[in-house]
Scaffold this active site. Structure first.
Site, PDB file in Angstrom:
ATOM      1  N   GLY A  69      10.373  35.500  32.454  1.00 24.91           N
ATOM      2  CA  GLY A  69      11.079  35.266  33.707  1.00 24.91           C
ATOM      3  C   GLY A  69      10.702  33.934  34.316  1.00 24.91           C
ATOM      4  CB  CYS A  70      10.857  32.871  37.811  1.00 28.63           C
ATOM      5  SG  CYS A  70      10.290  31.550  38.886  1.00 28.63           S
TER       6      CYS A  70
END
Length: 181
Positions: free
Chosen positions: A11-12
């Site tokens: 993810g981020c």
């Protein structure tokens, strides 16, 4: 010291960098991009989803202090490895769950961890994490490095990163650097 390297896409990278920077035995964490076909991609390029890269954290750790299995457990339990190309509100191939391995042993241990978590029914859906040989790592722009440390009052940090850190701290208290407790 037994310094090893692994690259995770979960993810981020702002969120994942903050988590792994707090782990005992982790020596360095850099946010960047891996797994695509574009040379020297920028954040703007990667955000289009057309470069093939994932947002990743490239980390080194002391395997005498922290085992690869412990790192894998932290990796799997601090993001959702059951959603394809998505982490929360972040959608696109750049947010895919991925382990970019450097050794055959890392590949085998990653596969074994997925088998174990599946057998133990840790997640209610199948794990979709890709296990791929590491390719060239492109370090993200400077403003992405140490993002949470440098921007603790940013609304994204308060709304997304801080809760993830609290959840991590509850489950992995024994893995947090003592100076952060």
């Amino acid at each position: 010291m037994n310094i090893q390297r692994i690259t995770f896409g979960n993810g981020c990278f702002w969120c994942t960098e903050a988590i792994f920077q707090s782990v005992k035995g982790v020596k360095s964490v850099a946010s960047g991009y891996m797994g695509g076909q574009t040379k020297n991609p920028t954040y703007k390029d990667v955000c289009t989803g057309r470069t093939g890269h994932a947002e990743v954290i490239d980390l080194t750790y002391d395997a005498d202090e922290l085992s690869f299995d412990e790192l894998l457990l932290i990796f799997f339990k601090t993001h959702n490895p059951t959603t394809l190309n998505r982490q929360g509100a972040d959608v696109g191939t750049q947010y895919r769950s991925a382990i970019f391995y450097y050794t055959e042993e890392q590949k085998q241990q990653s596969e074994a961890m997925i088998a174990r978590l599946t057998a133990e029914h840790v997640f209610d859906k199948p794990i979709v994490t890709e296990i791929t040989p590491a390719s060239e790592f492109y370090k993200a722009e400077d403003y992405h490095q140490d993002y949470f440390v440098n921007n603790p009052h940013n609304s994204y940090c308060a709304a997304v990163i801080q809760p993830k850190l609290h959840k991590f701290a509850k489950e992995f208290t024994d893995k947090i650097r003592p100076e952060l407790l």
